[in-house]
Motif scaffolding. Sequence first.
Motif, mmCIF file in Angstrom:
data_model
loop_
_atom_site.group_PDB
_atom_site.id
_atom_site.type_symbol
_atom_site.label_atom_id
_atom_site.label_comp_id
_atom_site.label_asym_id
_atom_site.label_seq_id
_atom_site.Cartn_x
_atom_site.Cartn_y
_atom_site.Cartn_z
ATOM 1 N N ARG A 215 0.907 -1.063 -0.016
ATOM 2 C CA ARG A 215 -0.151 -0.114 -0.063
ATOM 3 C C ARG A 215 0.904 1.129 -0.030
ATOM 4 N NH1 ARG A 215 -4.665 -1.682 4.581
ATOM 5 N NH2 ARG A 215 -5.673 -3.229 3.260
ATOM 6 N N SER A 235 -10.875 -1.374 -2.939
ATOM 7 C CA SER A 235 -11.890 -1.173 -1.893
ATOM 8 C C SER A 235 -12.352 0.151 -1.835
ATOM 9 C CB SER A 235 -11.417 -1.609 -0.671
ATOM 10 O OG SER A 235 -10.249 -0.670 -0.022
ATOM 11 N N VAL A 236 -13.378 0.546 -1.067
ATOM 12 C CA VAL A 236 -13.819 1.934 -0.825
ATOM 13 C C VAL A 236 -12.999 2.647 -0.077
ATOM 14 C CG1 VAL A 236 -15.662 3.140 0.154
ATOM 15 C CG2 VAL A 236 -16.206 1.121 -1.021
ATOM 16 N N ARG A 237 -12.318 2.065 1.072
ATOM 17 C CA ARG A 237 -11.361 2.654 1.704
ATOM 18 C C ARG A 237 -10.296 3.251 0.820
ATOM 19 N NH1 ARG A 237 -7.885 -0.731 6.155
ATOM 20 N NH2 ARG A 237 -7.185 -1.712 4.342
ATOM 21 N N ALA A 238 -9.670 2.229 0.205
ATOM 22 C CA ALA A 238 -8.485 2.378 -0.711
ATOM 23 C C ALA A 238 -8.695 3.600 -1.807
ATOM 24 C CB ALA A 238 -7.989 1.291 -1.816
ATOM 25 N N MET A 240 -11.067 6.118 -1.296
ATOM 26 C CA MET A 240 -11.101 7.163 -0.732
ATOM 27 C C MET A 240 -9.520 7.754 -0.238
ATOM 28 S SD MET A 240 -14.062 6.679 2.227
ATOM 29 C CE MET A 240 -15.867 6.840 1.706
ATOM 30 N N GLN A 241 -8.782 6.773 0.059
ATOM 31 C CA GLN A 241 -7.337 7.237 0.061
ATOM 32 C C GLN A 241 -6.815 7.635 -1.127
ATOM 33 O OE1 GLN A 241 -5.929 3.555 1.865
ATOM 34 N NE2 GLN A 241 -6.502 4.212 3.977
ATOM 35 N N HIS A 385 -22.694 -4.777 4.045
ATOM 36 C CA HIS A 385 -21.248 -4.501 3.705
ATOM 37 C C HIS A 385 -20.898 -5.795 2.755
ATOM 38 C CE1 HIS A 385 -20.715 -1.264 6.630
ATOM 39 N NE2 HIS A 385 -21.484 -1.927 7.211
ATOM 40 N N LYS A 457 -20.497 4.989 -3.403
ATOM 41 C CA LYS A 457 -19.477 4.582 -2.907
ATOM 42 C C LYS A 457 -18.601 3.455 -3.880
ATOM 43 C CE LYS A 457 -19.477 6.111 1.804
ATOM 44 N NZ LYS A 457 -19.441 5.753 3.183
#
Length: 484
Positions: A215, A235-238, A240-241, A385, A457
Motif C-alpha cells: 500500500r 476497496s472503498v477505503r482504498a 477514498m485514500q 457490507h 461509493k
Amino acid sequence: MTTSLRRLRNYIDGEFRDAADGRTTEVVNPATGDAYATAPLSAAVDVDAAMAAAEAAFPAWRDLIPAERQKVLLKVADRFEERAEELIAAESENCGKPIALVRSEEIPPMVDQIRFFAGAARMLEGRSSGEYMDGFTSIIRREPIGVCAQVAPWNYPMMMAVWKFAPALAAGNTVVIKPSDTTPASTVLIGEIIGSVLDELGHPRGVFNVVCGDRETGRLMVEHPVPAMASITGSVRAGMQVAESASKDLKRVHLELGGKAPVVVFEDTDIAKAVEDISVAGYFNAGQDCTAATRVLVQDSVHDEFVAALAKAAAETKTGAVDDEDVLFGPLNNANQLKQVKGFIDRLPAHAKIEAGGHQVGDKGYFFAPTVVSGLKQDDEIIQHEVFGPVITVQSFSDEAQALTWANDIEYALASSVWTKDHARAMRMSKSLDFGCVWINTHIPLVAEMPHGGFKKSGYGKDLSAYGFDDYTRIKHVMTSLDG
C-alpha cells in the motif's frame, strides 16, 4: 531443507529490476498457503525510476499517429494468445484459480478487450467543429492526459490490468502499474510481453512499467508529481485514500470500487433457471467480484422454493484444486480475506439461518464452502457490507416497491439484476435501480463495447467501452481567426 522461491522483479524502462534497497515480500499461492516467490517491496527510489521512464517515453508515444499505437496493441493481443499458457499458469498460481476457467473465461475476453481498444485508438472523436462566432473557427482536440499511475486488484489481476493499460495506451498515455502485493506474477509477465512488443516495433521501452509493492508503494505512486491521472480498482477505503492523496495536486482520478449487487427475483420468473444462473454468478471466482450476485431479494410467494433450490445448488457446487475441471471456483485470495469471510459468518445475528456451507474447506489453502444465508433483515451487517466471498444472502420482499427500496438502500451502486417475465416491470426497475449496470434475467456478462462502472461509493469513471477510453483523454479547444 527449504525450497528456493522464484524471484519476481519490477519491469522498468524495458528492464527487470530488483527494488533498489533489495527489500522483498513473499508471494503465497492461496490454493496451498505456501510461498512460491518473492517480489520487490518498492520504495520511493523505485517509483521515481518508473515515473521518470514513463515521463521520458510520453512525448514520442503521444505523438504517434493512432494507427501506430493500434499496431502495438494488436500485436500485444496476439502475444497474449501465443503465450496464453504462461499467463494462465501465472494467474492460477497467483490466485489459486482453476486452470480450465482461466483459459476459457479470462484469456478470450482479455484478448478481445485489447483489440477493442486498439480500434478505439483510431476513434478520437470530438463534437462538431465550426464557426460559433463570426470570423472564427473552433476545433476540438482530444489528447492523452500524460503518465497514468494505475493500481490493480488481486481478484482479477490480469484482466483488471488489461482494463487499465489498454485504454490508457490506446489514447496515447504512458503507464506505471502496480499489482496487488499478493498477486504480482501475471502483471510482471504482462510487462515483459508489452515491453518486447514495444522493443520490436521501435518504441520507447518506458511506455509501460510495472512496480511491485504494498500500500505504501501505491501511495507513493499516487502522490508522485509526475502522473496526471491515478486509477485504482479496489476497496472503498482504498479509493477514498487515493482520492484524498490525488487531491493534493489535483490529479484526475478513476475509481472502480466495491459493490453489493441486488438480485431481485419476482414470483413470475423461472425459478430453476434463475437459481442456476444466480449461483454461478454468485460463486464464480469465490464471490470475489464487485458485481457478484451475492445479495438476493426474492418475492415472498416463491421465497421458500428459491432458498431450497439455491441451497441444493450450493451443495452441488465444487471448490478445489486448480487442475480439477469440475471445480467452479478456487480459494479466497489470502489469509486476511479468509478471516474476513469467516468473520461475517461468525457475526451473523440470531435470526439468520445458514442454509448451506458456512465453513472453511480443508486444512490447506484458503478454501471456503459455497454458502447460503436466509432470514436476514435489511440493516444486518452482511446485507449492508461487501463480503467478497462465496456467500449468497437471501431476503424476502412483498412487492415491487419494497424490493426497489431495499435494493437501493445500500452505499454501493455498481451492478444489479432483475428477474421477471413482465417487460414493463423490468423497465420500471431498470429505470429506478440506482446502479451503474442493470441486467435483466441474467447477471454478470460483460462486453468490451459496453461500460462498466458505478455510482455512490462504488466510485466514478468507466472501464471498457468508448466511455472508458474517453476517461483517459482530455479535451482542448482551439480557436482560429478567419482573418488570416
